[in-house]
Motif scaffolding. Structure first.
Motif, PDB file in Angstrom:
ATOM      1  N   VAL A   1     -86.082 -38.062  69.105  1.00  0.00           N
ATOM      2  CA  VAL A   1     -86.808 -39.318  68.850  1.00  0.00           C
ATOM      3  C   VAL A   1     -86.691 -39.755  67.388  1.00  0.00           C
ATOM      4  CG1 VAL A   1     -89.059 -40.450  68.877  1.00  0.00           C
ATOM      5  CG2 VAL A   1     -88.356 -39.055  70.819  1.00  0.00           C
ATOM      6  N   PRO A   2     -87.029 -38.918  66.402  1.00  0.00           N
ATOM      7  CA  PRO A   2     -86.859 -39.358  65.008  1.00  0.00           C
ATOM      8  C   PRO A   2     -85.406 -39.706  64.668  1.00  0.00           C
ATOM      9  CG  PRO A   2     -88.215 -37.393  65.103  1.00  0.00           C
ATOM     10  CD  PRO A   2     -87.645 -37.579  66.469  1.00  0.00           C
ATOM     11  N   ARG A   3     -84.462 -38.964  65.257  1.00  0.00           N
ATOM     12  CA  ARG A   3     -83.056 -39.251  64.990  1.00  0.00           C
ATOM     13  C   ARG A   3     -82.609 -40.581  65.609  1.00  0.00           C
ATOM     14  NH1 ARG A   3     -79.987 -34.756  63.312  1.00  0.00           N
ATOM     15  NH2 ARG A   3     -81.244 -32.864  63.106  1.00  0.00           N
ATOM     16  N   SER A   4     -83.477 -41.160  66.465  1.00  0.00           N
ATOM     17  CA  SER A   4     -83.176 -42.455  67.087  1.00  0.00           C
ATOM     18  C   SER A   4     -83.832 -43.610  66.351  1.00  0.00           C
ATOM     19  CB  SER A   4     -83.634 -42.448  68.554  1.00  0.00           C
ATOM     20  OG  SER A   4     -82.973 -41.436  69.276  1.00  0.00           O
ATOM     21  N   HIS A   5     -84.283 -43.372  65.125  1.00  0.00           N
ATOM     22  CA  HIS A   5     -84.848 -44.434  64.284  1.00  0.00           C
ATOM     23  C   HIS A   5     -83.851 -45.588  64.163  1.00  0.00           C
ATOM     24  CE1 HIS A   5     -87.035 -46.390  61.134  1.00  0.00           C
ATOM     25  NE2 HIS A   5     -86.145 -46.113  60.181  1.00  0.00           N
ATOM     26  N   ARG A   6     -84.340 -46.811  64.423  1.00  0.00           N
ATOM     27  CA  ARG A   6     -83.533 -48.040  64.383  1.00  0.00           C
ATOM     28  C   ARG A   6     -82.499 -48.075  65.524  1.00  0.00           C
ATOM     29  NH1 ARG A   6     -80.925 -48.552  58.770  1.00  0.00           N
ATOM     30  NH2 ARG A   6     -80.919 -50.810  59.174  1.00  0.00           N
ATOM     31  N   GLN A   7     -82.809 -47.386  66.616  1.00  0.00           N
ATOM     32  CA  GLN A   7     -81.886 -47.317  67.744  1.00  0.00           C
ATOM     33  C   GLN A   7     -82.606 -47.572  69.070  1.00  0.00           C
ATOM     34  OE1 GLN A   7     -79.328 -43.822  67.730  1.00  0.00           O
ATOM     35  NE2 GLN A   7     -79.698 -43.518  65.549  1.00  0.00           N
ATOM     36  N   LEU A   8     -81.802 -47.667  70.139  1.00  0.00           N
ATOM     37  CA  LEU A   8     -82.318 -47.691  71.507  1.00  0.00           C
ATOM     38  C   LEU A   8     -82.483 -46.246  71.961  1.00  0.00           C
ATOM     39  CD1 LEU A   8     -79.824 -50.299  73.028  1.00  0.00           C
ATOM     40  CD2 LEU A   8     -82.186 -50.760  72.419  1.00  0.00           C
ATOM     41  N   PHE A   9     -83.643 -45.923  72.521  1.00  0.00           N
ATOM     42  CA  PHE A   9     -83.859 -44.569  73.034  1.00  0.00           C
ATOM     43  C   PHE A   9     -84.281 -44.668  74.493  1.00  0.00           C
ATOM     44  CE2 PHE A   9     -86.233 -40.626  73.750  1.00  0.00           C
ATOM     45  CZ  PHE A   9     -85.283 -39.698  73.340  1.00  0.00           C
ATOM     46  N   VAL A  10     -83.485 -44.049  75.366  1.00  0.00           N
ATOM     47  CA  VAL A  10     -83.718 -44.132  76.812  1.00  0.00           C
ATOM     48  C   VAL A  10     -84.117 -42.761  77.340  1.00  0.00           C
ATOM     49  CG1 VAL A  10     -82.699 -44.684  79.052  1.00  0.00           C
ATOM     50  CG2 VAL A  10     -82.034 -45.994  77.020  1.00  0.00           C
ATOM     51  N   ILE A  11     -85.220 -42.719  78.083  1.00  0.00           N
ATOM     52  CA  ILE A  11     -85.618 -41.502  78.791  1.00  0.00           C
ATOM     53  C   ILE A  11     -85.527 -41.788  80.284  1.00  0.00           C
ATOM     54  CG2 ILE A  11     -87.449 -39.842  79.254  1.00  0.00           C
ATOM     55  CD1 ILE A  11     -88.500 -40.251  76.485  1.00  0.00           C
ATOM     56  N   ASN A  12     -84.574 -41.142  80.935  1.00  0.00           N
ATOM     57  CA  ASN A  12     -84.400 -41.309  82.379  1.00  0.00           C
ATOM     58  C   ASN A  12     -85.310 -40.358  83.146  1.00  0.00           C
ATOM     59  OD1 ASN A  12     -82.428 -43.386  82.588  1.00  0.00           O
ATOM     60  ND2 ASN A  12     -80.846 -41.944  81.950  1.00  0.00           N
TER      61      ASN A  12
ATOM     62  N   THR B   1     -79.312 -43.644  72.257  1.00  0.00           N
ATOM     63  CA  THR B   1     -79.588 -42.250  72.601  1.00  0.00           C
ATOM     64  C   THR B   1     -80.194 -42.209  73.990  1.00  0.00           C
ATOM     65  OG1 THR B   1     -80.045 -41.736  70.284  1.00  0.00           O
ATOM     66  CG2 THR B   1     -80.751 -40.127  71.915  1.00  0.00           C
ATOM     67  N   GLU B   2     -79.713 -41.291  74.808  1.00  0.00           N
ATOM     68  CA  GLU B   2     -80.192 -41.197  76.189  1.00  0.00           C
ATOM     69  C   GLU B   2     -80.560 -39.749  76.491  1.00  0.00           C
ATOM     70  OE1 GLU B   2     -78.046 -41.589  80.470  1.00  0.00           O
ATOM     71  OE2 GLU B   2     -77.840 -43.356  79.162  1.00  0.00           O
ATOM     72  N   LYS B   3     -81.705 -39.556  77.098  1.00  0.00           N
ATOM     73  CA  LYS B   3     -82.166 -38.216  77.447  1.00  0.00           C
ATOM     74  C   LYS B   3     -82.645 -38.198  78.897  1.00  0.00           C
ATOM     75  CE  LYS B   3     -83.528 -33.938  76.955  1.00  0.00           C
ATOM     76  NZ  LYS B   3     -82.523 -32.857  76.939  1.00  0.00           N
ATOM     77  N   LEU B   4     -82.093 -37.283  79.680  1.00  0.00           N
ATOM     78  CA  LEU B   4     -82.573 -37.091  81.046  1.00  0.00           C
ATOM     79  C   LEU B   4     -83.780 -36.175  81.000  1.00  0.00           C
ATOM     80  CD1 LEU B   4     -82.297 -37.361  84.130  1.00  0.00           C
ATOM     81  CD2 LEU B   4     -80.754 -35.383  84.065  1.00  0.00           C
ATOM     82  N   ALA B   5     -84.899 -36.665  81.485  1.00  0.00           N
ATOM     83  CA  ALA B   5     -86.121 -35.865  81.478  1.00  0.00           C
ATOM     84  C   ALA B   5     -86.009 -34.749  82.510  1.00  0.00           C
ATOM     85  CB  ALA B   5     -87.329 -36.745  81.796  1.00  0.00           C
ATOM     86  N   THR B   6     -86.201 -33.535  82.064  1.00  0.00           N
ATOM     87  CA  THR B   6     -86.209 -32.382  82.950  1.00  0.00           C
ATOM     88  C   THR B   6     -87.431 -31.537  82.600  1.00  0.00           C
ATOM     89  OG1 THR B   6     -84.758 -31.195  81.404  1.00  0.00           O
ATOM     90  CG2 THR B   6     -83.706 -32.299  83.270  1.00  0.00           C
ATOM     91  N   PRO B   7     -87.896 -30.717  83.541  1.00  0.00           N
ATOM     92  CA  PRO B   7     -89.116 -29.938  83.272  1.00  0.00           C
ATOM     93  C   PRO B   7     -89.006 -28.999  82.082  1.00  0.00           C
ATOM     94  CG  PRO B   7     -88.635 -29.977  85.631  1.00  0.00           C
ATOM     95  CD  PRO B   7     -87.466 -30.593  84.951  1.00  0.00           C
ATOM     96  N   ASP B   8     -87.786 -28.642  81.662  1.00  0.00           N
ATOM     97  CA  ASP B   8     -87.642 -27.698  80.558  1.00  0.00           C
ATOM     98  C   ASP B   8     -87.562 -28.365  79.184  1.00  0.00           C
ATOM     99  OD1 ASP B   8     -85.163 -28.832  81.044  1.00  0.00           O
ATOM    100  OD2 ASP B   8     -84.049 -27.041  80.472  1.00  0.00           O
ATOM    101  N   VAL B   9     -87.664 -29.701  79.129  1.00  0.00           N
ATOM    102  CA  VAL B   9     -87.656 -30.401  77.837  1.00  0.00           C
ATOM    103  C   VAL B   9     -88.911 -30.023  77.062  1.00  0.00           C
ATOM    104  CG1 VAL B   9     -87.779 -32.656  76.718  1.00  0.00           C
ATOM    105  CG2 VAL B   9     -86.275 -32.319  78.677  1.00  0.00           C
ATOM    106  N   SER B  10     -88.737 -29.725  75.785  1.00  0.00           N
ATOM    107  CA  SER B  10     -89.871 -29.303  74.948  1.00  0.00           C
ATOM    108  C   SER B  10     -90.208 -30.362  73.908  1.00  0.00           C
ATOM    109  CB  SER B  10     -89.539 -27.980  74.247  1.00  0.00           C
ATOM    110  OG  SER B  10     -88.490 -28.178  73.308  1.00  0.00           O
ATOM    111  N   VAL B  11     -91.359 -30.173  73.274  1.00  0.00           N
ATOM    112  CA  VAL B  11     -91.754 -31.063  72.180  1.00  0.00           C
ATOM    113  C   VAL B  11     -90.747 -30.960  71.046  1.00  0.00           C
ATOM    114  CG1 VAL B  11     -93.523 -31.532  70.439  1.00  0.00           C
ATOM    115  CG2 VAL B  11     -94.199 -30.984  72.777  1.00  0.00           C
ATOM    116  N   ALA B  12     -90.242 -29.756  70.803  1.00  0.00           N
ATOM    117  CA  ALA B  12     -89.257 -29.562  69.729  1.00  0.00           C
ATOM    118  C   ALA B  12     -87.984 -30.353  70.009  1.00  0.00           C
ATOM    119  CB  ALA B  12     -88.936 -28.072  69.585  1.00  0.00           C
ATOM    120  N   ASP B  13     -87.581 -30.429  71.296  1.00  0.00           N
ATOM    121  CA  ASP B  13     -86.384 -31.198  71.648  1.00  0.00           C
ATOM    122  C   ASP B  13     -86.559 -32.669  71.304  1.00  0.00           C
ATOM    123  OD1 ASP B  13     -85.143 -28.945  72.688  1.00  0.00           O
ATOM    124  OD2 ASP B  13     -85.911 -29.293  74.707  1.00  0.00           O
TER     125      ASP B  13
END
Length: 514
Positions: free
Chosen positions: A177-188, A137-149
């Motif tokens: 994050v929870p959906r990435s359980h047992r996975q690689l999680f990348v925050i760019n 799972t990969e997520k690009l960090a942007t200022p509009d990312v929320s805790v809910a996301d």
């Protein structure tokens, strides 16, 4: 543990236990598979060049230490690619509770859905298999990312459809994050996350659990976190809050290629060149070297913002443009094949101007001027690798007398031909025959190329003739002036009376010009 091939025949928990399966954390999984690959001398990060003795050992050390880590470096330094290649260190398939959105391990479930299902069916609980390619799972960090996301939130629609109160954890909609359980999680670009969002990651990194609104719950998440960041981000756009930085166990610094040969490998690997272009256009190695040298010059230029860096995408785009520029000439002239020319380098300027961030002085000069200046420096730097250094033959005064040195320059014949009032135009759309005829007009030019590169084929010698003209122009033996449709060479002295044709070849000249 990794199961052998009949894994797909295993359809429930009873069969899984019978096969000898035991749960394993993702960090342990990565560590065990890395150990196997290292012992077998297998390449871990395919297609990554120039990091063999620097970045790769640090990444491998972090994996062996079972660390979350951050890759810190300027743009275009393969940070995301390294993260994506880590998928190759995962087991090919892992079992999950069928239908689980959190990829629950059948023998170590964490979600309410999985525990309820196992409580109902016991060892007959159905399982399915998740391929390693689906565990990223990969997520690009942007200022509009929320805790809910990232973490999750209560879902009123789910509560209404299931007729559940908001106090029931089954109304939760889980984030990435929870959906990435047992996975690689990348925050760019981690610093671009707002500080309050970064705070939400504290517990996940330290204790492995999450907090959602007022729910009293603990999910022991098993995630391999990989972060990326640009050093510029720490001062210009945002920062990584200190407690979060403290929880990321390893910080790994990336860098640009340290040699042209490594940079060329990356460019050739990444450039998207059409097969018809490869068949019809030949790119001399010198031109490939010049493209790489442009990036090296840009990284050292006082006009280019060093904090932003100069991405490898510059050279990739430049090579693609060079092929296309030469191909365009073929389509116009009707020739079937061509060798790319020095004049074709004007076609890569759009690839340069879009990839460099200029400081104030550079903005004053203009991106086009800076791009041409970088090209000039690259040509000048590489010229002396193929021909004698013109500086050695410039007239000098001895220490004790005013007598000039008597060394004879190999470029005198060519220089004298221009000194007689001759000039040469190389047009972008000239066909191969016209190009050859024009170059042969210059007295002594072919003989000079043949002297130093006698083993080269004829097409390469023609290219070297043009390269030589560009090179001695950079050393101010002749004048070079860019036309709208080509390049004009003539005697340097005549250019003094026509300042618009003067060629500027270094930063000092740029200042004089402005």
């Amino acid at each position: 543990m990794t199961l052998s091939k009949p894994y797909k025949s295993i359809r429930n928990i009873a069969q899984l236990k019978a096969a000898g399966y035991t749960p394993k954390s993702i960090k342990k999984e990565l560590r065990d598979n890395l150990i196997i690959k290292l012992k077998n001398k297998q390449k871990i990060f395919e297609g990554i060049w120039g990091y063999e003795d620097t970045v790769v050992p640090d990444v491998e050390t972090a994996i062996l230490s079972q660390h979350n880590f951050i890759l810190l470096g300027l743009r275009g330094q393969a940070k995301t690619r390294i993260a994506r290649l880590m998928v190759g260190l995962l087991d090919e398939y892992i079992p999950i509770v069928e239908g689980s959105e959190l990829c629950d391990d059948p023998l170590k479930p964490i979600s309410r859905y999985a525990t309820d299902l196992i409580a109902k069916y016991g060892e007959d609980t159905p399982i399915s298999w998740l391929h390693r390619d689906q565990r990223y799972t990969e997520k690009l960090a942007t200022p509009d990312v929320s805790v809910a996301d990232l973490i999750g939130d209560a879902d009123p629609i789910k509560a209404a459809s299931l007729k559940l109160p908001y106090s029931d954890e089954r109304v939760i909609h889980y984030g990435l994050v929870p959906r990435s359980h047992r996975q690689l999680f990348v925050i760019n670009e981690l610093p671009d996350l707002q500080p309050r969002i970064q705070v939400a990651l504290f517990n996940i990194l330290q204790e492995g659990d999450i907090q959602i609104r007022g729910f009293k719950m603990r999910l022991p998440l098993d995630i391999q976190f990989i972060f990326t960041a640009n050093p510029e981000d720490y001062t210009n756009r945002g920062s990584i809050v200190t407690p979060l930085k403290d929880r990321i166990e390893s910080q790994i610094l990336t860098h640009y290629p340290k040699a042209i040969e490594i940079s060329k490998k990356i460019t050739l690997q990444e450039a998207k060149i059409d097969s018809t272009q490869i068949q019809s256009v030949v790119i001399p190695e010198i031109l490939k070297d010049i493209i790489e040298q442009v990036a090296f010059e840009a990284r050292q230029s006082e006009y280019v913002d060093a904090k932003s860096g100069v991405s490898a995408r510059l050279t990739i785009s430049a090579l693609e443009n060079l092929y296309s520029y030469a191909e365009r000439r073929l389509l116009i002239t009707g020739d079937l094949h061509t060798t790319a020319r020095m004049a074709d380098l004007w076609g890569i300027i759009p690839a340069i101007t879009g990839k460099i961030e200029l400081v104030y002085e550079g903005e004053q000069e203009g991106s086009g001027t800076i791009a041409q200046n970088l090209l000039s420096k690259a040509i000048k730097t590489l010229f002396i690798k193929y021909f004698p250094d013109p500086e050695k033959y410039k007239k000098k005064k001895t220490k004790n007398t005013e007598q000039e040195s008597k060394s004879v320059s190999p470029y005198d014949t060519v220089k004298e031909w221009f000194g007689k009032g001759n000039s040469l135009d190389i047009f972008m759309t000239s066909n191969n025959k016209t190009y050859e005829t024009e170059l042969k007009k210059v007295q002594g030019l072919y003989d000079l190329v043949n002297k130093y590169h006698s083993t080269a084929n004829y097409a390469d010698k023609l290219f070297m003739m043009e390269f030589l003209l560009h090179g001695i122009a950079e050393y101010s033996l002749i004048s070079k002036n860019r036309l709208e449709t080509g390049v004009h060479f003539k005697d340097l002295l005549s250019s003094i009376f026509n300042p618009s044709s003067l060629h500027f070849d270094d930063d000092e000249d740029l200042d004089m010009k402005s």
